[in-house]
Design a protein around this motif. Structure first.
Motif, PDB file in Angstrom:
ATOM      1  N   LEU A 177       0.900  -1.148   0.071  1.00 43.24           N
ATOM      2  CA  LEU A 177       0.050  -0.029   0.149  1.00 43.24           C
ATOM      3  C   LEU A 177       0.683   1.387  -0.116  1.00 43.24           C
ATOM      4  O   LEU A 177       0.359   2.215   0.442  1.00 43.24           O
ATOM      5  CB  LEU A 177      -0.816   0.105   1.308  1.00 43.24           C
ATOM      6  N   ALA A 178       2.066   0.965  -0.458  1.00 40.84           N
ATOM      7  CA  ALA A 178       3.021   2.196  -0.399  1.00 40.84           C
ATOM      8  C   ALA A 178       2.540   3.404  -1.387  1.00 40.84           C
ATOM      9  O   ALA A 178       2.926   4.686  -1.108  1.00 40.84           O
ATOM     10  CB  ALA A 178       4.353   1.516  -0.926  1.00 40.84           C
ATOM     11  N   ASP A 179       1.770   3.196  -2.405  1.00 44.27           N
ATOM     12  CA  ASP A 179       1.280   4.341  -3.284  1.00 44.27           C
ATOM     13  C   ASP A 179       0.077   5.057  -2.421  1.00 44.27           C
ATOM     14  O   ASP A 179      -0.238   6.124  -3.347  1.00 44.27           O
ATOM     15  CB  ASP A 179       0.986   3.519  -4.553  1.00 44.27           C
ATOM     16  N   VAL A 180      -0.462   4.725  -1.495  1.00 46.16           N
ATOM     17  CA  VAL A 180      -1.515   5.249  -1.027  1.00 46.16           C
ATOM     18  C   VAL A 180      -0.801   6.605  -0.378  1.00 46.16           C
ATOM     19  O   VAL A 180       0.207   6.581   0.345  1.00 46.16           O
ATOM     20  CB  VAL A 180      -2.289   4.533   0.260  1.00 46.16           C
ATOM     21  N   GLU A 181      -1.685   7.752  -0.538  1.00 41.93           N
ATOM     22  CA  GLU A 181      -1.020   9.099  -0.114  1.00 41.93           C
ATOM     23  C   GLU A 181      -0.641   9.197   1.293  1.00 41.93           C
ATOM     24  O   GLU A 181       0.193   9.517   1.791  1.00 41.93           O
ATOM     25  CB  GLU A 181      -1.974  10.117  -0.454  1.00 41.93           C
ATOM     26  N   GLU A 182      -1.682   8.708   2.317  1.00 40.40           N
ATOM     27  CA  GLU A 182      -1.464   8.914   3.768  1.00 40.40           C
ATOM     28  C   GLU A 182      -0.485   7.798   4.090  1.00 40.40           C
ATOM     29  O   GLU A 182       0.294   8.190   5.233  1.00 40.40           O
ATOM     30  CB  GLU A 182      -2.547   8.727   4.429  1.00 40.40           C
ATOM     31  N   VAL A 183      -0.497   6.628   3.438  1.00 44.80           N
ATOM     32  CA  VAL A 183       0.738   5.747   3.731  1.00 44.80           C
ATOM     33  C   VAL A 183       2.140   6.176   3.410  1.00 44.80           C
ATOM     34  O   VAL A 183       2.970   6.034   4.331  1.00 44.80           O
ATOM     35  CB  VAL A 183       0.508   4.300   3.038  1.00 44.80           C
ATOM     36  N   ARG A 184       2.401   6.970   2.182  1.00 42.58           N
ATOM     37  CA  ARG A 184       3.641   7.571   2.085  1.00 42.58           C
ATOM     38  C   ARG A 184       3.972   8.728   3.029  1.00 42.58           C
ATOM     39  O   ARG A 184       5.156   8.619   3.368  1.00 42.58           O
ATOM     40  CB  ARG A 184       3.359   8.166   0.650  1.00 42.58           C
ATOM     41  N   GLU A 185       3.206   9.462   3.720  1.00 39.96           N
ATOM     42  CA  GLU A 185       3.300  10.446   4.722  1.00 39.96           C
ATOM     43  C   GLU A 185       3.884   9.586   5.800  1.00 39.96           C
ATOM     44  O   GLU A 185       4.805  10.115   6.446  1.00 39.96           O
ATOM     45  CB  GLU A 185       2.152  11.258   4.952  1.00 39.96           C
ATOM     46  N   ALA A 186       3.333   8.510   6.148  1.00 35.66           N
ATOM     47  CA  ALA A 186       3.602   7.795   7.549  1.00 35.66           C
ATOM     48  C   ALA A 186       5.116   6.983   7.206  1.00 35.66           C
ATOM     49  O   ALA A 186       5.678   7.151   8.206  1.00 35.66           O
ATOM     50  CB  ALA A 186       2.420   6.768   7.749  1.00 35.66           C
ATOM     51  N   LEU A 187       5.100   6.490   5.985  1.00 38.83           N
ATOM     52  CA  LEU A 187       6.609   5.806   5.824  1.00 38.83           C
ATOM     53  C   LEU A 187       7.637   7.067   5.718  1.00 38.83           C
ATOM     54  O   LEU A 187       8.859   6.602   5.970  1.00 38.83           O
ATOM     55  CB  LEU A 187       6.487   5.200   4.376  1.00 38.83           C
ATOM     56  N   ALA A 188       7.205   8.241   5.755  1.00 44.94           N
ATOM     57  CA  ALA A 188       8.306   9.158   5.860  1.00 44.94           C
ATOM     58  C   ALA A 188       8.546   9.659   7.311  1.00 44.94           C
ATOM     59  O   ALA A 188       9.284  10.788   7.599  1.00 44.94           O
ATOM     60  CB  ALA A 188       7.957  10.358   4.798  1.00 44.94           C
ATOM     61  N   GLY A 189       7.546   9.220   8.055  1.00 45.66           N
ATOM     62  CA  GLY A 189       7.781   9.629   9.393  1.00 45.66           C
ATOM     63  C   GLY A 189       6.911  10.447   9.927  1.00 45.66           C
ATOM     64  O   GLY A 189       6.947  10.851  10.927  1.00 45.66           O
ATOM     65  N   ARG A 190       5.877  10.828   9.223  1.00 46.52           N
ATOM     66  CA  ARG A 190       4.736  11.666   9.542  1.00 46.52           C
ATOM     67  C   ARG A 190       3.465  11.239   9.725  1.00 46.52           C
ATOM     68  O   ARG A 190       2.878  10.427   8.740  1.00 46.52           O
ATOM     69  CB  ARG A 190       4.831  12.875   8.567  1.00 46.52           C
ATOM     70  N   HIS A 191       2.795  11.455  10.821  1.00 42.49           N
ATOM     71  CA  HIS A 191       1.560  11.157  11.087  1.00 42.49           C
ATOM     72  C   HIS A 191       0.441  11.587   9.625  1.00 42.49           C
ATOM     73  O   HIS A 191       0.354  12.710   9.361  1.00 42.49           O
ATOM     74  CB  HIS A 191       0.818  11.478  12.514  1.00 42.49           C
ATOM     75  N   ALA A 192      -0.491  10.755   9.303  1.00 44.39           N
ATOM     76  CA  ALA A 192      -1.365  11.578   8.239  1.00 44.39           C
ATOM     77  C   ALA A 192      -2.994  10.919   8.570  1.00 44.39           C
ATOM     78  O   ALA A 192      -2.937   9.752   8.879  1.00 44.39           O
ATOM     79  CB  ALA A 192      -0.928  10.922   6.957  1.00 44.39           C
ATOM     80  N   SER A 193      -3.539  11.690   8.207  1.00 47.86           N
ATOM     81  CA  SER A 193      -5.314  11.391   8.305  1.00 47.86           C
ATOM     82  C   SER A 193      -5.826  11.804   6.947  1.00 47.86           C
ATOM     83  O   SER A 193      -5.383  12.794   6.523  1.00 47.86           O
ATOM     84  CB  SER A 193      -5.929  11.929   9.500  1.00 47.86           C
ATOM     85  N   ALA A 194      -6.705  11.156   6.714  1.00 44.73           N
ATOM     86  CA  ALA A 194      -7.398  11.391   5.445  1.00 44.73           C
ATOM     87  C   ALA A 194      -8.957  10.986   5.403  1.00 44.73           C
ATOM     88  O   ALA A 194      -9.465  10.043   6.096  1.00 44.73           O
ATOM     89  CB  ALA A 194      -6.705  10.808   4.078  1.00 44.73           C
ATOM     90  N   LEU A 195      -9.696  11.567   4.532  1.00 40.97           N
ATOM     91  CA  LEU A 195     -11.293  11.291   4.335  1.00 40.97           C
ATOM     92  C   LEU A 195     -11.334  10.873   2.889  1.00 40.97           C
ATOM     93  O   LEU A 195     -10.986  11.568   2.131  1.00 40.97           O
ATOM     94  CB  LEU A 195     -11.974  12.521   4.569  1.00 40.97           C
ATOM     95  N   ARG A 196     -11.753   9.524   2.771  1.00 40.89           N
ATOM     96  CA  ARG A 196     -11.866   9.081   1.541  1.00 40.89           C
ATOM     97  C   ARG A 196     -13.217   8.483   1.414  1.00 40.89           C
ATOM     98  O   ARG A 196     -14.017   8.074   2.556  1.00 40.89           O
ATOM     99  CB  ARG A 196     -10.885   7.600   1.406  1.00 40.89           C
ATOM    100  N   LEU A 197     -13.826   8.478   0.083  1.00 46.73           N
ATOM    101  CA  LEU A 197     -15.100   7.985  -0.175  1.00 46.73           C
ATOM    102  C   LEU A 197     -14.839   6.156  -0.099  1.00 46.73           C
ATOM    103  O   LEU A 197     -14.218   5.687  -0.253  1.00 46.73           O
ATOM    104  CB  LEU A 197     -15.272   8.175  -1.672  1.00 46.73           C
ATOM    105  N   ARG A 198     -16.085   6.068   0.828  1.00 46.77           N
ATOM    106  CA  ARG A 198     -16.140   4.613   1.279  1.00 46.77           C
ATOM    107  C   ARG A 198     -16.563   3.777   0.059  1.00 46.77           C
ATOM    108  O   ARG A 198     -17.325   4.170  -0.689  1.00 46.77           O
ATOM    109  CB  ARG A 198     -16.865   4.418   2.556  1.00 46.77           C
ATOM    110  N   ILE A 199     -16.413   2.239   0.119  1.00 47.83           N
ATOM    111  CA  ILE A 199     -16.811   1.446  -0.716  1.00 47.83           C
ATOM    112  C   ILE A 199     -17.829   0.677   0.007  1.00 47.83           C
ATOM    113  O   ILE A 199     -17.755   0.087   0.938  1.00 47.83           O
ATOM    114  CB  ILE A 199     -15.596   0.244  -0.980  1.00 47.83           C
ATOM    115  N   PRO A 200     -19.196   0.912  -0.464  1.00 47.58           N
ATOM    116  CA  PRO A 200     -20.284   0.561   0.291  1.00 47.58           C
ATOM    117  C   PRO A 200     -20.401  -1.033   0.131  1.00 47.58           C
ATOM    118  O   PRO A 200     -20.357  -1.466  -1.040  1.00 47.58           O
ATOM    119  CB  PRO A 200     -21.477   1.131  -0.552  1.00 47.58           C
TER     120      PRO A 200
END
Length: 537
Positions: A177-200
């Protein structure tokens, strides 16, 4: 007719009734909580923040467990990820630079906001990858804990290695999941939160359309720090509570709140109806009855409601009483005028007809007598007209703001050989009226005294309690008890034969009223005594 025409003209344009306006306002008052709830979405945003805070807390707990397992496994630093940025990725510290925090603590506060944060598309799918066997083993040991926790918290947990490969979590172990935006931030050492459309994963109920929160999912990615390097990422997600579902869960409290709002609104409406609407309609009804000639309607309302309505009602009724009194006065005055003018006109007409019809049969003495009668009655008519004009001027004369003294007033009076005038006291007191108006008042009183046989008049003035009192005494025949109540009536006189018109005291009364003054007849041992009362300058 004019009132009817005015009411028809007013009725051409539609205007809402007061009750309609009040009902509309009350409906808006009741709708305000719903507007704030669904349109401003304050409560919905709070649910988002609450969900983010819960995910941060759960993720931090698993990060601590995972970090300890990495240390216990003795994994070499070269197998770990990037170095943690200075401050350890402390999001709260960057958001609150002025806040003093113990260096040993790294609090992370929720910061998602529906109003300002962009809702990202659904999370990209994981791709195939290879994980480090040592870290995969740690993930396998933690999988049971993650699954058990998920059953209680309903959150989705993914444990990622330093390269973003899932080592624990349902269905995606061994994928990246390295290409996910918030995961990229976390792998760089920064906490990240995001709102995404859910898959119903289930059909959305109809009311979902009013709540944006039911269409989104909160994602939180927390870096795991070991020896200053990123050892992995705890990736947690959950759908926040739906606002409608949450309100349904709190239906008891919501029902009580709705009852309270409805009861408060009805109470406001009842208070408004009793204090404003009902007195207004009562006053309108009184107006219509008074306009129809109902004298009994000129009385206070049964219920005023508010101070302002009581003042309005009192002012209106006072105006109605004055208009009614003025109407009665005009009617009585017109009757008197017609009577006073009719007598000399009838005499003039009769004398003129006799002179015309008799011709040469009438001797010079009779002709002279009838001619004298015409001249005398014409003179009386002229005098009546002049006195009527003087009365009209007195009633409409506004105070000039000038002041004078009794001595100055007496100096303006013509010499009257019939009377001796003496000022007993207060000759230099200042009166709040012009010398001309004061002269009109005294001239009429002196003429009235002379016509009733007086030879001497005394004037006494004094100030007391903010008013100036003037006593005018004469030594005449006085006024009989039967006539005392009528002396200020227009055209009332006991000296009609000697040229009296009965207008003098009426002129005095009208002129003093125009200057906020009064006059009354008071008892005296001899003759007549009038008491005049004026404001002090």
């Amino acid at each position: 007719m004019r009132l009817t025409t005015s009411r028809k003209w007013i009725g051409r344009k539609w205007r809402p009734r007061l009750a309609t306006v009040v009902v509309a306002i009350l409906i808006m008052v009741m709708a305000l909580p719903l507007v704030g709830l669904f349109f401003f979405r304050l409560y919905e945003n709070q649910l988002i923040r609450q969900t983010e805070a819960e995910l941060i807390a759960q993720g931090a707990a698993f990060a601590a467990i995972y970090a300890q397992d990495v240390r216990d496994a003795g994994i070499a630093p070269d197998k770990l990820g990037a170095e943690m940025p200075q401050g350890g990725g402390d999001a709260s510290r960057s958001a609150n630079p002025g806040r003093s925090i113990d260096p040993g603590y790294r609090p992370i506060e929720p910061r998602l906001d529906l109003a300002s944060d962009t809702v990202l598309p659904t999370r990209p799918a994981a791709v195939a990858a290879t994980a480090d066997p040592a870290l995969t083993a740690i993930g396998a040991r933690l999988s049971g804990i993650l699954d058990a926790t998920q059953k209680t918290t309903l959150a989705g947990f993914r444990l990622l290695d330093p390269r973003g490969v899932v080592i624990a979590g349902r269905g995606e172990v061994g994928q990246s999941l390295a290409d996910v935006e918030e995961v990229r931030e976390a792998l760089a050492g920064r906490h990240a939160s995001a709102l995404r459309l859910r898959i119903p994963d289930q059909p959305a109920p109809p009311l979902y359309s009013v709540s944006r929160g039911t269409k989104v999912r909160v994602f939180v990615a927390l870096p795991v720090a070991v020896d200053g390097r990123v050892a992995g990422v705890v990736y947690v997600s959950r759908t926040p509570n739906n606002i409608v579902k949450h309100l349904y869960g709190e239906r008891g409290k919501v029902t009580l709140a709705a009852i309270a709002i409805l009861g408060g609104t009805l109470l406001i409406g009842l208070v408004f109806l009793r204090t404003v609407s009902r007195p207004i309609y009562a006053l309108i009804d009184r107006t219509q009855r008074i306009a129809a000639g109902d004298r009994g309607a000129i009385r206070p309302l049964d219920h005023h409601g508010t101070y302002e309505m009581a003042e309005l009602s009192a002012a209106f009724l006072d105006m109605a009483e004055k208009l009614q009194a003025r109407s009665d006065s005009i009617q009585t005055f017109a009757t008197h005028v017609s009577h006073e003018l009719k007598s000399p006109l009838t005499a003039i007409q009769g004398a003129a007809e006799l002179l015309r019809d008799s011709g040469s049969a009438m001797d010079d003495a009779e002709r002279r007598r009838f001619s004298n009668n015409i001249v005398t009655d014409a003179g009386r008519l002229n005098l009546l007209v002049r006195r009527l004009l003087e009365l009209a001027r007195a009633e409409n004369r506004a105070p000039s703001g000038e002041s004078t003294s009794i001595g100055a007033v007496l100096a303006l009076l013509p010499i009257d050989n019939r009377l001796a005038i003496r000022v007993e006291a207060g000759g230099d007191l200042t009166l709040r009226m012009s010398a001309e108006n004061g002269a009109i008042v005294l001239a009429n009183l002196l003429d009235n005294s002379a016509r009733h046989g007086a030879t001497q008049v005394s004037v006494t003035a004094a100030n007391a309690e903010g008013r100036t009192t003037i006593l005018v005494d004469d030594d005449g025949a006085g006024i009989s008890p039967s006539n005392r109540a009528r002396i200020f009536e227009p055209f009332f006189t006991t000296r009609r034969a000697s040229g009296g018109t009965g207008m003098g005291l009426g002129i005095v009364l009208a002129l003093l009223k125009a200057h906020d003054g009064t006059i009354r007849l008071v008892d005296s041992e001899r003759g007549t005594r009038f008491e005049i009362n004026l404001p002090v300058v």
